[in-house]
Design an enzyme around this catalytic site. Sequence first.
Site, PDB file in Angstrom:
ATOM      1  N   ASP A   1       0.836  -1.202   0.000  1.00 21.06           N
ATOM      2  CA  ASP A   1       0.000   0.000   0.000  1.00 21.06           C
ATOM      3  C   ASP A   1       0.873   1.256   0.000  1.00 21.06           C
ATOM      4  O   ASP A   1       0.369   2.373  -0.105  1.00 21.06           O
ATOM      5  CB  ASP A   1      -1.026  -0.017   1.144  1.00 21.06           C
ATOM      6  CG  ASP A   1      -0.388  -0.134   2.517  1.00 21.06           C
ATOM      7  OD1 ASP A   1       0.858  -0.165   2.614  1.00 21.06           O
ATOM      8  OD2 ASP A   1      -1.146  -0.197   3.513  1.00 21.06           O
TER       9      ASP A   1
ATOM     10  N   ASP B   1      -0.957  -6.137  -0.336  1.00 20.30           N
ATOM     11  CA  ASP B   1      -1.339  -5.566   0.966  1.00 20.30           C
ATOM     12  C   ASP B   1      -2.852  -5.442   1.113  1.00 20.30           C
ATOM     13  O   ASP B   1      -3.538  -5.005   0.180  1.00 20.30           O
ATOM     14  CB  ASP B   1      -0.742  -4.158   1.111  1.00 20.30           C
ATOM     15  CG  ASP B   1       0.430  -4.120   2.066  1.00 20.30           C
ATOM     16  OD1 ASP B   1       0.545  -5.010   2.927  1.00 20.30           O
ATOM     17  OD2 ASP B   1       1.235  -3.173   1.941  1.00 20.30           O
TER      18      ASP B   1
ATOM     19  N   LYS C   1      -0.810  -9.501   2.724  1.00 17.50           N
ATOM     20  CA  LYS C   1      -0.101  -9.042   3.927  1.00 17.50           C
ATOM     21  C   LYS C   1      -1.026  -8.122   4.687  1.00 17.50           C
ATOM     22  O   LYS C   1      -1.733  -7.314   4.082  1.00 17.50           O
ATOM     23  CB  LYS C   1       1.186  -8.304   3.554  1.00 17.50           C
ATOM     24  CG  LYS C   1       1.893  -7.700   4.775  1.00 17.50           C
ATOM     25  CD  LYS C   1       3.295  -7.228   4.451  1.00 17.50           C
ATOM     26  CE  LYS C   1       3.368  -5.867   3.806  1.00 17.50           C
ATOM     27  NZ  LYS C   1       2.770  -4.762   4.590  1.00 17.50           N
TER      28      LYS C   1
ATOM     29  N   GLU D   1      -1.167  -5.536   8.285  1.00 21.99           N
ATOM     30  CA  GLU D   1      -0.552  -4.927   9.464  1.00 21.99           C
ATOM     31  C   GLU D   1      -1.436  -5.190  10.664  1.00 21.99           C
ATOM     32  O   GLU D   1      -2.671  -5.102  10.551  1.00 21.99           O
ATOM     33  CB  GLU D   1      -0.423  -3.413   9.269  1.00 21.99           C
ATOM     34  CG  GLU D   1       0.525  -3.027   8.155  1.00 21.99           C
ATOM     35  CD  GLU D   1       0.589  -1.516   7.957  1.00 21.99           C
ATOM     36  OE1 GLU D   1       0.137  -0.749   8.848  1.00 21.99           O
ATOM     37  OE2 GLU D   1       1.088  -1.103   6.902  1.00 21.99           O
TER      38      GLU D   1
ATOM     39  N   GLU E   1       9.102  -4.163  10.967  1.00 17.48           N
ATOM     40  CA  GLU E   1       9.497  -2.848  10.430  1.00 17.48           C
ATOM     41  C   GLU E   1       9.972  -1.922  11.539  1.00 17.48           C
ATOM     42  O   GLU E   1       9.256  -1.698  12.530  1.00 17.48           O
ATOM     43  CB  GLU E   1       8.320  -2.207   9.664  1.00 17.48           C
ATOM     44  CG  GLU E   1       8.700  -0.825   9.116  1.00 17.48           C
ATOM     45  CD  GLU E   1       7.803  -0.302   7.999  1.00 17.48           C
ATOM     46  OE1 GLU E   1       6.926  -1.045   7.525  1.00 17.48           O
ATOM     47  OE2 GLU E   1       8.006   0.862   7.605  1.00 17.48           O
TER      48      GLU E   1
HETATM   49  O1  KIV Z   1       3.622  -1.156   1.705  1.00 19.01           O
HETATM   50  C1  KIV Z   1       4.824  -1.485   1.767  1.00 19.01           C
HETATM   51  O2  KIV Z   1       5.630  -1.194   0.870  1.00 19.01           O
HETATM   52  C2  KIV Z   1       5.272  -2.252   2.934  1.00 19.01           C
HETATM   53  C3  KIV Z   1       6.749  -2.510   3.070  1.00 19.01           C
HETATM   54  C4  KIV Z   1       7.419  -1.290   3.562  1.00 19.01           C
HETATM   55  C5  KIV Z   1       7.021  -3.689   3.930  1.00 19.01           C
HETATM   56  O3  KIV Z   1       4.486  -2.622   3.736  1.00 19.01           O
END
Ligand code: KIV
Length: 266
Positions: A49, A88, A118, A120, A183
Amino acid sequence: MTRPSQRVNVLDFAAAKRDGRPLSMVTAYDWPSGRLVDAAGVDCILVGDSVAMVVAGRSSTLPATLEQMIYHGEIVSRATTRALVVVDLPFPLQHLGVRTAIEACARILKETGCQAVKLEGTAGQADVIAGIVGAGIPVMGHVGLRPQAVHQLGGYRMQRDSDQLTADAQAAASAGAFAVVLECIPQQVAAAITRSIKVPTIGIGAGPQCDGQVLVLHDLIGLSIDRVPKFVRAYADVKTSISDGVSRWRHDVEERTFPGADETLG
Ligand code: KIV
Protein backbone atom coordinates in the site's frame (compact mmCIF):
# COMPACT_ATOMS: atom_id res chain seq x y z
CA MET A 1 20.22 -24.56 -1.42
CA THR A 2 19.30 -24.06 -5.09
CA ARG A 3 16.57 -21.54 -5.87
CA PRO A 4 13.22 -22.98 -6.99
CA SER A 5 12.61 -22.77 -10.77
CA GLN A 6 8.80 -22.83 -10.37
CA ARG A 7 6.94 -19.93 -8.75
CA VAL A 8 8.07 -19.56 -5.14
CA ASN A 9 5.42 -20.69 -2.65
CA VAL A 10 4.88 -20.61 1.09
CA LEU A 11 6.60 -24.00 1.52
CA ASP A 12 9.75 -22.48 -0.03
CA PHE A 13 9.57 -19.77 2.64
CA ALA A 14 9.50 -22.42 5.36
CA ALA A 15 12.38 -24.28 3.68
CA ALA A 16 14.43 -21.08 3.43
CA LYS A 17 14.13 -20.54 7.19
CA ARG A 18 14.99 -24.19 7.87
CA ASP A 19 18.03 -24.02 5.55
CA GLY A 20 19.20 -20.57 6.64
CA ARG A 21 18.80 -19.12 3.13
CA PRO A 22 18.09 -15.36 3.25
CA LEU A 23 14.82 -14.29 1.57
CA SER A 24 14.58 -11.20 -0.66
CA MET A 25 11.36 -9.23 -1.05
CA VAL A 26 10.83 -5.94 -2.89
CA THR A 27 7.79 -3.92 -3.85
CA ALA A 28 6.42 -3.47 -7.37
CA TYR A 29 3.29 -1.71 -8.54
CA ASP A 30 3.08 -1.92 -12.34
CA TRP A 31 3.94 -3.95 -15.43
CA PRO A 32 7.56 -2.83 -16.02
CA SER A 33 8.55 -2.98 -12.36
CA GLY A 34 6.87 -6.39 -11.95
CA ARG A 35 8.66 -7.77 -15.01
CA LEU A 36 12.07 -6.38 -14.03
CA VAL A 37 11.94 -7.30 -10.35
CA ASP A 38 10.74 -10.83 -11.15
CA ALA A 39 13.55 -11.26 -13.69
CA ALA A 40 16.04 -10.10 -11.05
CA GLY A 41 15.24 -13.31 -9.17
CA VAL A 42 13.78 -12.03 -5.90
CA ASP A 43 11.83 -14.54 -3.82
CA CYS A 44 8.84 -12.33 -3.19
CA ILE A 45 7.21 -9.24 -4.69
CA LEU A 46 5.03 -7.09 -2.47
CA VAL A 47 2.33 -4.96 -4.03
CA GLY A 48 2.46 -2.66 -1.02
CA ASP A 49 0.00 0.00 0.00
CA SER A 50 3.15 2.17 -0.18
CA VAL A 51 1.84 2.65 -3.75
CA ALA A 52 -0.18 5.52 -2.25
CA MET A 53 3.05 7.28 -1.25
CA VAL A 54 5.70 6.42 -3.85
CA VAL A 55 3.43 6.28 -6.92
CA ALA A 56 0.51 8.55 -6.03
CA GLY A 57 2.46 11.07 -3.92
CA ARG A 58 0.21 10.85 -0.85
CA SER A 59 1.71 11.56 2.59
CA SER A 60 0.73 8.17 4.06
CA THR A 61 -0.52 4.73 3.00
CA LEU A 62 -3.96 5.40 4.50
CA PRO A 63 -5.66 6.55 1.26
CA ALA A 64 -4.94 3.24 -0.56
CA THR A 65 -8.23 1.51 -1.36
CA LEU A 66 -9.13 -2.14 -1.96
CA GLU A 67 -9.92 -1.34 -5.61
CA GLN A 68 -6.49 0.28 -6.07
CA MET A 69 -4.69 -2.67 -4.47
CA ILE A 70 -6.59 -5.06 -6.74
CA TYR A 71 -5.77 -2.90 -9.79
CA HIS A 72 -2.03 -2.86 -9.06
CA GLY A 73 -1.99 -6.45 -7.76
CA GLU A 74 -3.52 -7.82 -10.96
CA ILE A 75 -0.94 -6.03 -13.14
CA VAL A 76 2.02 -7.24 -11.07
CA SER A 77 0.72 -10.81 -10.81
CA ARG A 78 0.28 -10.94 -14.59
CA ALA A 79 3.78 -9.51 -15.10
CA THR A 80 5.49 -12.22 -13.05
CA THR A 81 6.17 -15.92 -13.32
CA ARG A 82 8.59 -16.76 -10.57
CA ALA A 83 8.31 -14.67 -7.40
CA LEU A 84 5.62 -15.19 -4.76
CA VAL A 85 3.31 -12.17 -5.14
CA VAL A 86 1.84 -10.70 -1.95
CA VAL A 87 -0.75 -7.89 -1.99
CA ASP A 88 -1.34 -5.57 0.97
CA LEU A 89 -4.73 -5.49 2.66
CA PRO A 90 -5.46 -1.75 2.83
CA PHE A 91 -6.64 0.09 5.95
CA PRO A 92 -8.98 -0.58 7.76
CA LEU A 93 -10.19 -3.93 6.46
CA GLN A 94 -8.36 -6.08 9.04
CA HIS A 95 -10.14 -4.14 11.81
CA LEU A 96 -13.71 -4.72 10.59
CA GLY A 97 -14.12 -8.31 11.69
CA VAL A 98 -13.05 -11.71 10.44
CA ARG A 99 -15.79 -12.01 7.82
CA THR A 100 -15.07 -8.63 6.21
CA ALA A 101 -11.34 -9.39 6.16
CA ILE A 102 -11.89 -12.81 4.55
CA GLU A 103 -14.17 -11.25 1.91
CA ALA A 104 -11.57 -8.59 1.07
CA CYS A 105 -8.66 -11.08 0.97
CA ALA A 106 -10.71 -13.46 -1.19
CA ARG A 107 -11.35 -10.63 -3.66
CA ILE A 108 -7.63 -9.84 -3.70
CA LEU A 109 -6.73 -13.48 -4.39
CA LYS A 110 -9.49 -14.07 -6.98
CA GLU A 111 -9.18 -10.78 -8.87
CA THR A 112 -5.39 -10.32 -8.90
CA GLY A 113 -4.02 -13.85 -9.22
CA CYS A 114 -1.58 -13.20 -6.36
CA GLN A 115 -0.57 -15.95 -3.94
CA ALA A 116 -0.86 -14.25 -0.54
CA VAL A 117 -1.95 -11.13 1.34
CA LYS A 118 -0.10 -9.04 3.93
CA LEU A 119 -1.80 -7.31 6.79
CA GLU A 120 -0.55 -4.93 9.46
CA GLY A 121 -1.64 -5.64 12.99
CA THR A 122 -0.93 -6.34 16.62
CA ALA A 123 -1.81 -9.44 18.63
CA GLY A 124 -5.33 -7.99 18.49
CA GLN A 125 -5.61 -9.09 14.84
CA ALA A 126 -4.62 -12.73 15.52
CA ASP A 127 -8.20 -13.97 15.16
CA VAL A 128 -8.45 -12.20 11.79
CA ILE A 129 -5.22 -13.83 10.58
CA ALA A 130 -6.48 -17.23 11.78
CA GLY A 131 -9.78 -16.72 9.94
CA ILE A 132 -8.13 -15.76 6.64
CA VAL A 133 -5.62 -18.61 6.89
CA GLY A 134 -8.54 -20.94 7.72
CA ALA A 135 -10.10 -19.90 4.41
CA GLY A 136 -6.98 -21.15 2.62
CA ILE A 137 -5.44 -17.73 2.00
CA PRO A 138 -1.75 -17.40 2.97
CA VAL A 139 -1.13 -14.38 5.23
CA MET A 140 2.07 -12.43 5.85
CA GLY A 141 1.93 -10.50 9.14
CA HIS A 142 3.42 -7.01 9.60
CA VAL A 143 4.39 -5.76 13.07
CA GLY A 144 6.56 -3.01 14.54
CA LEU A 145 6.17 0.31 12.73
CA ARG A 146 2.77 -0.15 11.11
CA PRO A 147 2.46 2.73 8.62
CA GLN A 148 -1.35 2.42 8.62
CA ALA A 149 -1.21 3.36 12.34
CA VAL A 150 1.14 6.31 11.76
CA HIS A 151 -1.11 8.80 13.56
CA GLN A 152 -1.51 6.56 16.58
CA LEU A 153 2.25 5.85 16.69
CA GLY A 154 3.10 9.57 16.54
CA GLY A 155 4.96 9.38 13.22
CA TYR A 156 7.26 7.06 11.29
CA ARG A 157 9.51 6.16 14.20
CA MET A 158 11.37 3.18 15.63
CA GLN A 159 9.17 0.93 17.78
CA ARG A 160 10.97 -0.13 20.97
CA ASP A 161 8.52 -1.97 23.23
CA SER A 162 10.19 -5.37 23.00
CA ASP A 163 7.49 -7.23 24.98
CA GLN A 164 4.73 -5.84 22.76
CA LEU A 165 6.71 -6.46 19.55
CA THR A 166 7.48 -10.04 20.56
CA ALA A 167 3.85 -10.70 21.54
CA ASP A 168 2.61 -9.25 18.21
CA ALA A 169 5.02 -11.31 16.09
CA GLN A 170 4.39 -14.51 18.05
CA ALA A 171 0.61 -14.00 17.83
CA ALA A 172 0.83 -13.59 14.02
CA ALA A 173 2.96 -16.73 13.70
CA SER A 174 0.72 -18.76 16.04
CA ALA A 175 -2.35 -17.63 14.10
CA GLY A 176 -0.87 -19.19 10.97
CA ALA A 177 1.00 -16.39 9.18
CA PHE A 178 3.63 -17.91 6.86
CA ALA A 179 6.03 -14.98 7.42
CA VAL A 180 6.13 -11.78 9.46
CA VAL A 181 7.47 -8.37 8.38
CA LEU A 182 9.35 -6.58 11.19
CA GLU A 183 9.50 -2.85 10.43
CA CYS A 184 11.72 -0.34 12.22
CA ILE A 185 12.55 -2.17 15.42
CA PRO A 186 15.86 -2.54 17.28
CA GLN A 187 18.08 -5.22 15.75
CA GLN A 188 18.42 -7.15 19.03
CA VAL A 189 14.63 -7.39 19.33
CA ALA A 190 14.34 -8.49 15.69
CA ALA A 191 17.03 -11.13 16.25
CA ALA A 192 15.27 -12.47 19.35
CA ILE A 193 11.88 -12.59 17.56
CA THR A 194 13.53 -14.33 14.59
CA ARG A 195 14.88 -17.02 16.92
CA SER A 196 11.57 -17.36 18.75
CA ILE A 197 9.17 -17.99 15.85
CA LYS A 198 9.10 -20.86 13.36
CA VAL A 199 8.20 -18.78 10.29
CA PRO A 200 10.58 -16.40 8.50
CA THR A 201 10.91 -12.78 9.60
CA ILE A 202 11.35 -10.22 6.82
CA GLY A 203 13.06 -7.09 8.10
CA ILE A 204 12.90 -3.47 7.01
CA GLY A 205 14.91 -1.23 9.30
CA ALA A 206 15.24 -4.20 11.67
CA GLY A 207 18.91 -5.14 11.25
CA PRO A 208 20.72 -8.00 9.55
CA GLN A 209 19.59 -10.94 11.65
CA CYS A 210 16.09 -11.31 10.19
CA ASP A 211 15.45 -14.29 7.90
CA GLY A 212 14.96 -11.96 4.94
CA GLN A 213 14.91 -8.30 3.92
CA VAL A 214 12.38 -6.10 2.14
CA LEU A 215 12.74 -2.63 0.61
CA VAL A 216 10.43 -0.33 -1.29
CA LEU A 217 11.56 -0.51 -4.95
CA HIS A 218 11.64 3.27 -5.45
CA ASP A 219 14.00 3.63 -2.46
CA LEU A 220 16.22 0.75 -3.62
CA ILE A 221 16.68 2.12 -7.17
CA GLY A 222 16.89 5.82 -6.26
CA LEU A 223 13.51 6.84 -7.69
CA SER A 224 11.85 8.11 -4.50
CA ILE A 225 11.01 11.78 -4.72
CA ASP A 226 10.61 12.35 -0.99
CA ARG A 227 12.95 11.70 1.94
CA VAL A 228 14.34 8.18 2.05
CA PRO A 229 14.61 6.41 5.43
CA LYS A 230 18.07 5.90 6.96
CA PHE A 231 17.82 2.11 6.69
CA VAL A 232 17.71 2.23 2.87
CA ARG A 233 20.69 1.50 0.61
CA ALA A 234 20.16 2.80 -2.96
CA TYR A 235 21.62 0.47 -5.60
CA ALA A 236 20.86 2.72 -8.57
CA ASP A 237 20.15 6.39 -9.32
CA VAL A 238 17.11 6.16 -11.57
CA LYS A 239 15.89 9.65 -10.63
CA THR A 240 19.05 11.18 -12.10
CA SER A 241 18.86 8.89 -15.16
CA ILE A 242 15.30 10.02 -15.89
CA SER A 243 16.07 13.73 -15.36
CA ASP A 244 19.24 13.55 -17.49
CA GLY A 245 17.58 11.56 -20.27
CA VAL A 246 14.54 13.84 -20.52
CA SER A 247 16.72 17.02 -20.32
CA ARG A 248 19.00 15.75 -23.10
CA TRP A 249 15.98 14.89 -25.28
CA ARG A 250 14.40 18.33 -24.67
CA HIS A 251 17.71 19.96 -25.60
CA ASP A 252 17.90 17.93 -28.85
CA VAL A 253 14.30 18.89 -29.73
CA GLU A 254 15.13 22.56 -29.15
CA GLU A 255 18.31 22.25 -31.23
CA ARG A 256 16.39 20.36 -33.97
CA THR A 257 18.84 17.43 -33.70
CA PHE A 258 15.98 15.04 -32.77
CA PRO A 259 14.67 13.23 -34.72
CA GLY A 260 17.76 12.47 -36.84
CA ALA A 261 18.03 10.30 -39.90
CA ASP A 262 17.93 7.06 -37.84
CA GLU A 263 14.64 8.03 -36.18
CA THR A 264 12.97 9.29 -39.37
CA LEU A 265 10.77 6.75 -41.11
CA GLY A 266 10.59 8.00 -44.65
O1 KIV B 1 3.62 -1.16 1.71
C1 KIV B 1 4.82 -1.49 1.77
O2 KIV B 1 5.63 -1.19 0.87
C2 KIV B 1 5.27 -2.25 2.93
C3 KIV B 1 6.75 -2.51 3.07
C4 KIV B 1 7.42 -1.29 3.56
C5 KIV B 1 7.02 -3.69 3.93
O3 KIV B 1 4.49 -2.62 3.74
